[in-house]
Design a protein around this motif. Structure first.
Motif, PDB file in Angstrom:
ATOM      1  N   LEU A 126       1.114  -0.907  -0.011  1.00 54.54           N
ATOM      2  CA  LEU A 126       0.586   0.238   0.505  1.00 54.54           C
ATOM      3  C   LEU A 126       0.722   0.900   0.034  1.00 54.54           C
ATOM      4  N   GLY A 127       0.512   2.127  -1.181  1.00 53.54           N
ATOM      5  CA  GLY A 127       1.315   3.543  -1.330  1.00 53.54           C
ATOM      6  C   GLY A 127       0.680   4.211  -0.701  1.00 53.54           C
ATOM      7  N   LYS A 128       1.685   5.936  -1.130  1.00 47.31           N
ATOM      8  CA  LYS A 128       0.936   7.083   0.161  1.00 47.31           C
ATOM      9  C   LYS A 128      -0.409   7.551  -0.178  1.00 47.31           C
ATOM     10  N   SER A 129      -1.252   6.661  -1.577  1.00 45.09           N
ATOM     11  CA  SER A 129      -2.495   7.251  -1.603  1.00 45.09           C
ATOM     12  C   SER A 129      -3.109   6.310  -0.449  1.00 45.09           C
ATOM     13  N   GLY A 130      -3.076   5.245  -0.471  1.00 45.77           N
ATOM     14  CA  GLY A 130      -4.049   4.875   0.972  1.00 45.77           C
ATOM     15  C   GLY A 130      -4.514   3.691   0.325  1.00 45.77           C
ATOM     16  N   PHE A 131      -5.754   3.521   1.213  1.00 47.20           N
ATOM     17  CA  PHE A 131      -6.453   2.799   0.908  1.00 47.20           C
ATOM     18  C   PHE A 131      -8.397   2.635   0.863  1.00 47.20           C
ATOM     19  N   ARG A 132      -8.847   2.558  -0.082  1.00 49.68           N
ATOM     20  CA  ARG A 132     -10.647   2.988  -0.404  1.00 49.68           C
ATOM     21  C   ARG A 132     -11.083   1.487  -0.628  1.00 49.68           C
ATOM     22  N   LEU A 133     -12.417   1.458   0.197  1.00 45.59           N
ATOM     23  CA  LEU A 133     -13.003   0.116  -0.225  1.00 45.59           C
ATOM     24  C   LEU A 133     -14.802   0.544  -0.753  1.00 45.59           C
ATOM     25  N   GLY A 134     -13.431   0.250  -2.318  1.00 46.84           N
ATOM     26  CA  GLY A 134     -15.254   0.847  -3.385  1.00 46.84           C
ATOM     27  C   GLY A 134     -15.036  -0.733  -3.997  1.00 46.84           C
ATOM     28  N   TYR A 135     -16.353  -0.353  -5.319  1.00 47.14           N
ATOM     29  CA  TYR A 135     -16.379  -1.255  -5.754  1.00 47.14           C
ATOM     30  C   TYR A 135     -15.193  -2.235  -6.773  1.00 47.14           C
ATOM     31  N   ALA A 136     -14.240  -2.122  -6.570  1.00 47.68           N
ATOM     32  CA  ALA A 136     -13.020  -2.897  -7.151  1.00 47.68           C
ATOM     33  C   ALA A 136     -12.633  -3.201  -6.686  1.00 47.68           C
ATOM     34  N   GLU A 137     -12.343  -2.690  -5.234  1.00 47.19           N
ATOM     35  CA  GLU A 137     -12.055  -3.726  -4.030  1.00 47.19           C
ATOM     36  C   GLU A 137     -12.817  -4.078  -3.352  1.00 47.19           C
ATOM     37  N   LEU A 138     -13.968  -4.364  -3.589  1.00 50.12           N
ATOM     38  CA  LEU A 138     -15.083  -5.580  -2.905  1.00 50.12           C
ATOM     39  C   LEU A 138     -14.842  -6.328  -4.013  1.00 50.12           C
ATOM     40  N   LEU A 139     -14.460  -6.515  -4.767  1.00 53.12           N
ATOM     41  CA  LEU A 139     -14.135  -7.675  -6.046  1.00 53.12           C
ATOM     42  C   LEU A 139     -13.225  -8.592  -6.009  1.00 53.12           C
ATOM     43  N   CYS A 140     -11.828  -6.805  -5.751  1.00 49.24           N
ATOM     44  CA  CYS A 140     -10.756  -8.169  -4.876  1.00 49.24           C
ATOM     45  C   CYS A 140     -10.558  -8.736  -3.994  1.00 49.24           C
ATOM     46  N   LEU A 141     -10.993  -8.182  -2.397  1.00 47.59           N
ATOM     47  CA  LEU A 141     -12.131  -9.023  -1.607  1.00 47.59           C
ATOM     48  C   LEU A 141     -12.622  -9.890  -2.216  1.00 47.59           C
ATOM     49  N   LEU A 142     -14.035 -10.459  -2.534  1.00 55.11           N
ATOM     50  CA  LEU A 142     -13.929 -11.618  -2.854  1.00 55.11           C
ATOM     51  C   LEU A 142     -13.231 -12.586  -3.648  1.00 55.11           C
ATOM     52  N   ALA A 143     -12.834 -11.957  -4.612  1.00 60.12           N
ATOM     53  CA  ALA A 143     -11.469 -12.967  -5.634  1.00 60.12           C
ATOM     54  C   ALA A 143     -10.433 -13.376  -4.153  1.00 60.12           C
ATOM     55  N   ALA A 144     -10.073 -12.793  -3.140  1.00 56.84           N
ATOM     56  CA  ALA A 144      -9.692 -13.593  -2.170  1.00 56.84           C
ATOM     57  C   ALA A 144     -10.303 -14.677  -1.173  1.00 56.84           C
ATOM     58  N   LEU A 145     -11.929 -14.435  -0.949  1.00 54.62           N
ATOM     59  CA  LEU A 145     -12.235 -15.324  -0.553  1.00 54.62           C
ATOM     60  C   LEU A 145     -12.761 -16.641  -1.606  1.00 54.62           C
ATOM     61  N   LEU A 146     -12.212 -16.694  -2.559  1.00 48.22           N
ATOM     62  CA  LEU A 146     -12.445 -17.466  -3.708  1.00 48.22           C
ATOM     63  C   LEU A 146     -11.268 -18.459  -3.795  1.00 48.22           C
ATOM     64  N   TYR A 147     -10.554 -17.717  -3.687  1.00 53.16           N
ATOM     65  CA  TYR A 147      -9.157 -18.325  -3.801  1.00 53.16           C
ATOM     66  C   TYR A 147      -9.040 -19.435  -2.562  1.00 53.16           C
ATOM     67  N   ALA A 148      -9.384 -18.536  -1.500  1.00 50.92           N
ATOM     68  CA  ALA A 148      -9.215 -19.382  -0.148  1.00 50.92           C
ATOM     69  C   ALA A 148      -9.370 -20.204  -0.524  1.00 50.92           C
ATOM     70  N   THR A 149     -11.168 -20.555  -1.173  1.00 55.28           N
ATOM     71  CA  THR A 149     -11.918 -22.015  -1.210  1.00 55.28           C
ATOM     72  C   THR A 149     -11.588 -22.731  -2.644  1.00 55.28           C
ATOM     73  N   ALA A 150     -10.705 -22.032  -3.314  1.00 53.78           N
ATOM     74  CA  ALA A 150      -9.481 -23.147  -4.354  1.00 53.78           C
ATOM     75  C   ALA A 150      -8.877 -23.452  -3.484  1.00 53.78           C
ATOM     76  N   ILE A 151      -7.780 -22.606  -2.756  1.00 52.76           N
ATOM     77  CA  ILE A 151      -6.998 -23.445  -1.576  1.00 52.76           C
ATOM     78  C   ILE A 151      -7.348 -24.942  -1.015  1.00 52.76           C
TER      79      ILE A 151
END
Length: 229
Positions: A136-161
């Motif tokens: 995470l760089g200087k721009s920081g972190f926000r939770l929008g539509y794209a970030e929610l998709l990435c979080l969904l990817a993490a849950l799906l990746y955990a399922t695949a593991i």
């Protein structure tokens, strides 16, 4: 020594998968997500078929079904990952998808109805903090539509593991890895023809990135994950 070798292999697989984010981001300047997925994994499967066709002779139907289940889980992961990656930077995508290190032990504890060990949770949180500090760089972190998709990817990746952990103990892990790559490519092509306007790469640079994604990030990064696990 066997466990140590597996840990090194798994670490290398994770590096290969992480590298794919950068090449995918660049490739999506001209290729749509499903188009990219279909080309990348179909090419990877063709290479694996040339190398390991003997391993696939006489493969059992149950093995094919397991390969399809793994391929579908990883396809869903990649779909959420790429659509999130189109709208945010690769460092944020990397950070959010690596939250899988927290989701895996949590989901495993729920599935097995067991208590989560403090050492496991503490290690996951410390690692997650480290990933955040690195990505995470200087721009920081926000939770929008794209970030929610990435979080969904993490849950799906955990399922695949977790699916990989189960199936790789019950079947030939290399065959499962090859089959999952083939099914990811097939699902990507089908989704591209249904939802996009598929096209082939038009320049040497585009082909170079596709080859990098296919040979390093897919042939190595996806095929050997069941072997390592």
């Amino acid at each position: 020594m066997k466990q140590r070798s597996a840990e090194i292999l798994l670490g290398s697989v994770i590096v290969a998968r992480a590298t794919s984010l950068l090449f995918s981001k660049l490739s999506m300047r001209s290729l749509e997500p499903f188009n990219l997925t279909g080309l990348r994994f179909t090419l990877a499967f063709a290479v694996l078929l040339l190398l390991f066709w003997r391993k696939l002779k006489g493969v059992r139907p149950v093995t094919v079904l397991r390969g399809f289940a793994l391929g579908a889980a990883f396809f869903a992961t990649i779909a959420a990952e790429l659509y999130g990656l189109r709208a945010t930077d690769s460092s944020t995508t990397s950070f959010l998808e690596n939250t899988a290190i927290v989701w895996v032990p949590l989901m495993e504890a729920v599935i097995h109805r067991s208590r989560l060990r403090g050492r496991t949770l503490g290690s996951a949180l410390v690692t997650l903090l480290g990933v955040g500090l690195l990505t995470l760089g200087k721009s920081g972190f926000r939770l929008g539509y794209a970030e929610l998709l990435c979080l969904l990817a993490a849950l799906l990746y955990a399922t695949a593991i977790l699916l990989t952990a189960r199936f790789s103990r019950e079947d030939d892990p290399l065959v499962l890895g090859i089959l999952q790559v083939g099914f990811i490519g097939l699902l990507g092509l089908a989704a591209s023809f249904l939802l996009e306007t598929p096209r082939m790469p038009q320049s040497g640079g585009e082909w170079g990135m596709i080859l990098m994604l296919a040979l390093v990030c897919s042939c190595f990064g996806f095929t050997l994950q069941p072997v390592a696990q």
